[in-house]
Write a protein that holds these residues in place. Structure first.
Motif, PDB file in Angstrom:
ATOM      1  N   MET A  67       5.476  18.424  -8.690  1.00 36.53           N
ATOM      2  CA  MET A  67       4.636  17.682  -7.764  1.00 36.53           C
ATOM      3  C   MET A  67       4.422  16.278  -8.322  1.00 36.53           C
ATOM      4  SD  MET A  67       0.800  18.652  -6.570  1.00 36.53           S
ATOM      5  CE  MET A  67       0.405  18.183  -4.928  1.00 36.53           C
ATOM      6  N   PRO A  68       4.653  15.225  -7.511  1.00 36.03           N
ATOM      7  CA  PRO A  68       4.468  13.861  -7.997  1.00 36.03           C
ATOM      8  C   PRO A  68       3.004  13.563  -8.308  1.00 36.03           C
ATOM      9  CG  PRO A  68       5.570  13.881  -5.839  1.00 36.03           C
ATOM     10  CD  PRO A  68       5.162  15.270  -6.158  1.00 36.03           C
ATOM     11  N   ALA A  69       2.794  12.713  -9.298  1.00 38.49           N
ATOM     12  CA  ALA A  69       1.436  12.305  -9.654  1.00 38.49           C
ATOM     13  C   ALA A  69       0.826  11.483  -8.531  1.00 38.49           C
ATOM     14  CB  ALA A  69       1.476  11.493 -10.947  1.00 38.49           C
ATOM     15  N   LEU A  70      -0.460  11.687  -8.315  1.00 42.62           N
ATOM     16  CA  LEU A  70      -1.157  10.915  -7.289  1.00 42.62           C
ATOM     17  C   LEU A  70      -1.574   9.572  -7.850  1.00 42.62           C
ATOM     18  CD1 LEU A  70      -3.435  13.647  -5.673  1.00 42.62           C
ATOM     19  CD2 LEU A  70      -1.170  12.895  -4.962  1.00 42.62           C
ATOM     20  N   GLY A  71      -1.514   8.547  -7.011  1.00 39.73           N
ATOM     21  CA  GLY A  71      -1.934   7.217  -7.409  1.00 39.73           C
ATOM     22  C   GLY A  71      -3.426   7.039  -7.201  1.00 39.73           C
ATOM     23  N   ALA A  72      -3.914   5.825  -7.424  1.00 41.14           N
ATOM     24  CA  ALA A  72      -5.331   5.510  -7.282  1.00 41.14           C
ATOM     25  C   ALA A  72      -5.829   5.763  -5.859  1.00 41.14           C
ATOM     26  CB  ALA A  72      -5.573   4.057  -7.681  1.00 41.14           C
ATOM     27  N   SER A  73      -4.957   5.691  -4.887  1.00 38.63           N
ATOM     28  CA  SER A  73      -5.357   5.893  -3.490  1.00 38.63           C
ATOM     29  C   SER A  73      -5.439   7.370  -3.127  1.00 38.63           C
ATOM     30  CB  SER A  73      -4.365   5.200  -2.558  1.00 38.63           C
ATOM     31  OG  SER A  73      -3.129   5.889  -2.580  1.00 38.63           O
TER      32      SER A  73
ATOM     33  N   ARG B 147      -2.802   9.399  -2.978  1.00 44.47           N
ATOM     34  CA  ARG B 147      -1.555   9.854  -2.364  1.00 44.47           C
ATOM     35  C   ARG B 147      -0.412   9.681  -3.344  1.00 44.47           C
ATOM     36  NH1 ARG B 147       2.076   6.141  -1.028  1.00 44.47           N
ATOM     37  NH2 ARG B 147       1.480   4.052  -0.517  1.00 44.47           N
ATOM     38  N   ALA B 148       0.609  10.478  -3.155  1.00 45.39           N
ATOM     39  CA  ALA B 148       1.787  10.396  -4.010  1.00 45.39           C
ATOM     40  C   ALA B 148       2.606   9.164  -3.650  1.00 45.39           C
ATOM     41  CB  ALA B 148       2.643  11.649  -3.833  1.00 45.39           C
ATOM     42  N   PRO B 149       3.225   8.547  -4.641  1.00 46.67           N
ATOM     43  CA  PRO B 149       4.084   7.388  -4.360  1.00 46.67           C
ATOM     44  C   PRO B 149       5.262   7.788  -3.478  1.00 46.67           C
ATOM     45  CG  PRO B 149       3.669   7.615  -6.708  1.00 46.67           C
ATOM     46  CD  PRO B 149       3.143   8.849  -6.059  1.00 46.67           C
TER      47      PRO B 149
ATOM     48  N   LEU C  67       4.407  -3.459  -0.548  1.00 45.79           N
ATOM     49  CA  LEU C  67       3.217  -3.952  -1.232  1.00 45.79           C
ATOM     50  C   LEU C  67       2.191  -2.844  -1.446  1.00 45.79           C
ATOM     51  CD1 LEU C  67       2.971  -7.429   0.463  1.00 45.79           C
ATOM     52  CD2 LEU C  67       3.252  -7.001  -1.988  1.00 45.79           C
ATOM     53  N   ASP C  68       2.094  -1.912  -0.510  1.00 43.44           N
ATOM     54  CA  ASP C  68       1.190  -0.769  -0.697  1.00 43.44           C
ATOM     55  C   ASP C  68       1.631   0.067  -1.895  1.00 43.44           C
ATOM     56  OD1 ASP C  68      -0.410  -1.535   1.441  1.00 43.44           O
ATOM     57  OD2 ASP C  68       0.591  -0.188   2.868  1.00 43.44           O
ATOM     58  N   GLU C  69       2.939   0.226  -2.067  1.00 45.98           N
ATOM     59  CA  GLU C  69       3.452   0.952  -3.226  1.00 45.98           C
ATOM     60  C   GLU C  69       3.171   0.185  -4.513  1.00 45.98           C
ATOM     61  OE1 GLU C  69       4.678   4.170  -3.345  1.00 45.98           O
ATOM     62  OE2 GLU C  69       3.892   4.016  -1.308  1.00 45.98           O
ATOM     63  N   MET C  70       3.313  -1.117  -4.455  1.00 41.89           N
ATOM     64  CA  MET C  70       3.029  -1.931  -5.632  1.00 41.89           C
ATOM     65  C   MET C  70       1.566  -1.808  -6.033  1.00 41.89           C
ATOM     66  SD  MET C  70       5.127  -5.382  -4.913  1.00 41.89           S
ATOM     67  CE  MET C  70       6.903  -5.443  -5.019  1.00 41.89           C
ATOM     68  N   ARG C  71       0.684  -1.767  -5.048  1.00 42.39           N
ATOM     69  CA  ARG C  71      -0.740  -1.620  -5.330  1.00 42.39           C
ATOM     70  C   ARG C  71      -1.015  -0.249  -5.967  1.00 42.39           C
ATOM     71  NH1 ARG C  71      -5.339  -3.395  -1.618  1.00 42.39           N
ATOM     72  NH2 ARG C  71      -3.607  -3.868  -0.250  1.00 42.39           N
ATOM     73  N   LEU C  72      -0.307   0.761  -5.514  1.00 41.10           N
ATOM     74  CA  LEU C  72      -0.496   2.122  -6.014  1.00 41.10           C
ATOM     75  C   LEU C  72      -0.120   2.236  -7.494  1.00 41.10           C
ATOM     76  CD1 LEU C  72      -1.204   5.028  -5.088  1.00 41.10           C
ATOM     77  CD2 LEU C  72       1.217   5.319  -4.552  1.00 41.10           C
ATOM     78  N   ARG C  73       0.989   1.588  -7.860  1.00 41.02           N
ATOM     79  CA  ARG C  73       1.483   1.641  -9.243  1.00 41.02           C
ATOM     80  C   ARG C  73       1.935   0.252  -9.670  1.00 41.02           C
ATOM     81  NH1 ARG C  73       6.112   5.726  -9.476  1.00 41.02           N
ATOM     82  NH2 ARG C  73       6.775   4.457  -7.755  1.00 41.02           N
ATOM     83  N   PRO C  74       0.999  -0.674  -9.861  1.00 43.53           N
ATOM     84  CA  PRO C  74       1.396  -2.057 -10.159  1.00 43.53           C
ATOM     85  C   PRO C  74       2.221  -2.205 -11.434  1.00 43.53           C
ATOM     86  CG  PRO C  74      -0.965  -1.756 -10.460  1.00 43.53           C
ATOM     87  CD  PRO C  74      -0.440  -0.502  -9.840  1.00 43.53           C
ATOM     88  N   GLY C  75       1.942  -1.404 -12.444  1.00 45.84           N
ATOM     89  CA  GLY C  75       2.691  -1.514 -13.696  1.00 45.84           C
ATOM     90  C   GLY C  75       4.159  -1.174 -13.545  1.00 45.84           C
ATOM     91  N   THR C  76       4.497  -0.377 -12.556  1.00 41.63           N
ATOM     92  CA  THR C  76       5.880  -0.006 -12.297  1.00 41.63           C
ATOM     93  C   THR C  76       6.637  -1.153 -11.635  1.00 41.63           C
ATOM     94  OG1 THR C  76       5.241   2.289 -12.028  1.00 41.63           O
ATOM     95  CG2 THR C  76       7.353   1.657 -11.069  1.00 41.63           C
ATOM     96  N   TRP C  77       5.942  -1.916 -10.837  1.00 38.82           N
ATOM     97  CA  TRP C  77       6.586  -2.940 -10.009  1.00 38.82           C
ATOM     98  C   TRP C  77       6.429  -4.367 -10.525  1.00 38.82           C
ATOM     99  CZ3 TRP C  77       9.492  -1.614  -5.820  1.00 38.82           C
ATOM    100  CH2 TRP C  77       9.337  -0.328  -5.312  1.00 38.82           C
ATOM    101  N   VAL C  78       5.284  -4.672 -11.121  1.00 39.05           N
ATOM    102  CA  VAL C  78       4.956  -6.063 -11.452  1.00 39.05           C
ATOM    103  C   VAL C  78       4.650  -6.171 -12.942  1.00 39.05           C
ATOM    104  CG1 VAL C  78       3.492  -8.027 -10.901  1.00 39.05           C
ATOM    105  CG2 VAL C  78       3.952  -6.315  -9.144  1.00 39.05           C
ATOM    106  N   ARG C  79       5.619  -6.656 -13.671  1.00 40.58           N
ATOM    107  CA  ARG C  79       5.488  -6.769 -15.133  1.00 40.58           C
ATOM    108  C   ARG C  79       4.249  -7.583 -15.507  1.00 40.58           C
ATOM    109  NH1 ARG C  79      10.534  -9.229 -17.684  1.00 40.58           N
ATOM    110  NH2 ARG C  79       9.750 -11.002 -16.538  1.00 40.58           N
ATOM    111  N   GLY C  80       3.371  -6.976 -16.283  1.00 35.81           N
ATOM    112  CA  GLY C  80       2.184  -7.662 -16.791  1.00 35.81           C
ATOM    113  C   GLY C  80       1.182  -8.068 -15.731  1.00 35.81           C
ATOM    114  N   GLY C  81       1.307  -7.560 -14.512  1.00 38.30           N
ATOM    115  CA  GLY C  81       0.390  -7.953 -13.441  1.00 38.30           C
ATOM    116  C   GLY C  81       0.552  -9.406 -13.033  1.00 38.30           C
ATOM    117  N   SER C  82       1.700  -9.972 -13.314  1.00 34.56           N
ATOM    118  CA  SER C  82       1.973 -11.390 -13.068  1.00 34.56           C
ATOM    119  C   SER C  82       2.354 -11.644 -11.612  1.00 34.56           C
ATOM    120  CB  SER C  82       3.117 -11.841 -13.981  1.00 34.56           C
ATOM    121  OG  SER C  82       3.646 -13.062 -13.557  1.00 34.56           O
TER     122      SER C  82
END
Length: 125
Positions: A1-7, A9-11, A24-39
């Motif tokens: 089962m996939p891990a649930l994000g902050a929202s 729901r599963a990614p 962008l909704d996916e990026m918000r769910l797991r920003p560290g996966t998509w946006v290096r350093g929150g930059s």
């Protein structure tokens, strides 16, 4: 089962995303996966790549016309909303303001993008 994000729901897998808003909704769910350093400049680069990929593939998916990008409706809305314009671009300006407020740059970005989407949704009705 996939891990649930902050929202709570599963990614989604990238193949399940239908437009840039879902991306962008996916990026918000797991920003560290998509946006290096929150930059935000890194986020801007991802969005630019997304736009280029849609153009190159002739995809029928909704492109980032209603999302951050240079130029575009979000960028125009943002400059009007902030009462300024900058040659540095939206990512650098939001990041600069976030640093001055001692907060993550992604927080004000997503807050502004939510405000933009809500406004666009109201005017589309």
């Amino acid at each position: 089962m996939p891990a649930l994000g902050a929202s709570g729901r599963a990614p989604k897998h990238a193949s399940e995303l239908h437009d840039v808003h879902e991306l962008l909704d996916e990026m918000r769910l797991r920003p560290g996966t998509w946006v290096r350093g929150g930059s935000l400049p890194h986020l801007e680069s991802v969005l630019m790549g997304y736009r280029i990929a849609l153009t190159r593939t002739g995809s029928t998916k909704t492109g980032p016309s209603g999302a951050p990008g240079n130029p575009g409706p979000f960028t125009d809305w943002l400059w009007e909303r902030l009462g300024q314009h900058s040659s540095l671009g939206w990512a650098a300006e939001i990041e600069r303001a976030a640093e001055a407020a001692d907060q993550s740059a992604l927080e004000p970005f997503f807050s502004l993008f939510d405000e933009y989407r809500a406004e666009q949704s109201r005017t589309a009705r």
